[in-house]
Enzyme design. Structure first.
Site, PDB file in Angstrom:
ATOM      1  N   ARG A  25     -53.915  65.701  -2.340  1.00 23.17           N
ATOM      2  CA  ARG A  25     -54.996  64.915  -1.403  1.00 23.17           C
ATOM      3  C   ARG A  25     -55.385  65.595  -0.371  1.00 23.17           C
ATOM      4  NH1 ARG A  25     -55.638  58.875  -1.068  1.00 23.17           N
ATOM      5  NH2 ARG A  25     -54.785  58.094  -2.889  1.00 23.17           N
ATOM      6  N   ARG A  72     -34.270  71.994 -15.535  1.00 28.70           N
ATOM      7  CA  ARG A  72     -33.993  73.438 -15.195  1.00 28.70           C
ATOM      8  C   ARG A  72     -34.366  74.166 -16.242  1.00 28.70           C
ATOM      9  NH1 ARG A  72     -30.780  72.133 -10.903  1.00 28.70           N
ATOM     10  NH2 ARG A  72     -29.706  70.062 -10.901  1.00 28.70           N
ATOM     11  N   ASP A 127     -29.281  67.436  -0.806  1.00 33.22           N
ATOM     12  CA  ASP A 127     -27.912  68.041  -0.441  1.00 33.22           C
ATOM     13  C   ASP A 127     -28.297  68.465   0.860  1.00 33.22           C
ATOM     14  OD1 ASP A 127     -26.651  67.504  -2.674  1.00 33.22           O
ATOM     15  OD2 ASP A 127     -26.994  69.465  -3.427  1.00 33.22           O
ATOM     16  N   MET A 169     -22.218  63.361  -3.543  1.00 32.40           N
ATOM     17  CA  MET A 169     -22.705  64.728  -3.941  1.00 32.40           C
ATOM     18  C   MET A 169     -22.823  65.751  -2.937  1.00 32.40           C
ATOM     19  SD  MET A 169     -26.057  63.777  -6.448  1.00 32.40           S
ATOM     20  CE  MET A 169     -25.654  63.300  -8.198  1.00 32.40           C
ATOM     21  N   GLU A 187     -12.297  57.607   8.117  1.00 34.17           N
ATOM     22  CA  GLU A 187     -11.050  58.073   8.879  1.00 34.17           C
ATOM     23  C   GLU A 187     -11.077  59.536   8.292  1.00 34.17           C
ATOM     24  OE1 GLU A 187     -10.616  54.234   9.424  1.00 34.17           O
ATOM     25  OE2 GLU A 187     -11.080  55.311   7.431  1.00 34.17           O
TER      26      GLU A 187
END
Length: 319
Positions: A25, A72, A127, A169, A187
């Site tokens: 856009r 990939r 990540d 991940m 914890e």
């Protein structure tokens, strides 16, 4: 510049569609033609390229995944593969390219730039491991997915008086584990960027038991090791029932949060701005809520670092 291309590469992340929408856009707003390249660099090599219109990106801002698909591509790591890609770009008259993805995608963009083709990188990975930006597209959505899962696991952990190890991940980065663990009051948080001591982990669980705590939550980034192995050792050392949950690819899916949609829109539009300004070999990012850009070479040479203040806080609160 009259014609640009856009592709997504590597692992998908929620918000990629919002970034694609912004690129298309924004470019059309400035009178450019836009071509979408399907299946990342593999699609570029194969010539899987189609012109995009305003309607091409309608009704996608709220959808997870990527409408351009992703893959990939080992071939693009070779000079021959890169030359094939450039030939396709020239064939379609594309003069600039926006690449949305993680560090592997950036390396492909880096090579295109070295061959003289203007390319801009947009950080898309759950990540959150790309230097030069506080947040990557998809991180906030994945974080909320993990938090929701841990909230549910905590309910059953309390009911059965169990310790749960939750693997999230993050092969080389612990941001997802750190932020989710802090948000859920885990914890123990185990991440690649910080050494972990199993004896200290066991001691933390034991202190909780002595206080009458009914459960323990341990969040482990996959890059540290197998959550199953962590769980087995805790069971043996503590002589207690331990369960392990590997969240897996659920973390990559789902409708992007508002934060990811806005971030993706801002970064995608900024990438087009940089191409129009004649910039090449750059990556866009956000730091302290300001849009920034850095050379791809610099970003790829810079190691990922964890927020030490946040990690320290997580340690202090998990006594």
């Amino acid at each position: 510049m009259k014609r640009i291309g856009v592709l997504t590469s590597g692992g998908d992340s929620p918000g990629m569609n919002a970034a694609i929408r912004a690129v298309v856009r924004k470019a059309i707003f400035h009178g450019l033609e836009v071509y979408g390249i399907s299946y990342g660099y593999q699609g570029l090599i194969n010539g899987d390229i189609k012109k995009m219109e305003l309607g091409s990106v309608g009704d996608i801002i709220h959808r997870g995944g990527t409408m351009l698909y992703t893959a990939r591509c080992e071939e693009f790591k070779t000079l021959e593969g890169q030359q094939k890609g450039i030939e396709q770009l020239k064939k379609f008259g594309i003069e600039g390219l926006v690449v949305i993805g993680g560090d592997g995608s950036y390396r492909g963009a880096q090579q295109l730039t070295k061959h003289g083709f203007p390319t801009i990188g947009v950080p898309g990975t759950i990540d959150n491991d790309i230097p030069g930006t506080d947040f990557t597209i998809g991180f906030d959505t994945a974080l909320n997915t993990v938090i929701d899962a841990i909230d549910k696991i905590r309910d059953t952990a309390t009911s059965h008086d169990r310790t749960y190890v939750i693997e999230v991940m993050g092969r080389h980065a612990g941001d997802l584990a750190l932020w989710a663990g802090l948000a859920d009051g885990a914890e123990t948080i185990v991440i690649p960027e910080a050494e972990h001591n199993m004896e200290q982990i066991l001691a933390t669980i034991k202190r909780g038991q002595e206080r009458g705590k009914k459960h323990s939550i341990i969040v482990v980034a996959e890059g540290v090791g197998s959550g199953i192995e962590f769980g087995d050792r805790i069971s043996k050392e503590m002589n207690m029932e331990t369960r392990v949950t590997v969240l897996g690819h659920i973390q990559r899916g789902g409708s992007p949060t508002g934060a990811d949609r806005v971030l993706a829109s801002r970064l995608g539009a900024k990438a087009v701005d940089l191409l129009l300004e004649g910039k090449a070999g750059m990556t866009v990012g956000i730091q302290k809520n300001e849009l920034v850009y850095h050379p791809i070479d610099e970003i790829l040479d810079r190691p990922h670092t964890i927020d030490q203040e946040m990690y320290k806080l997580s340690q202090e609160l998990s006594i």
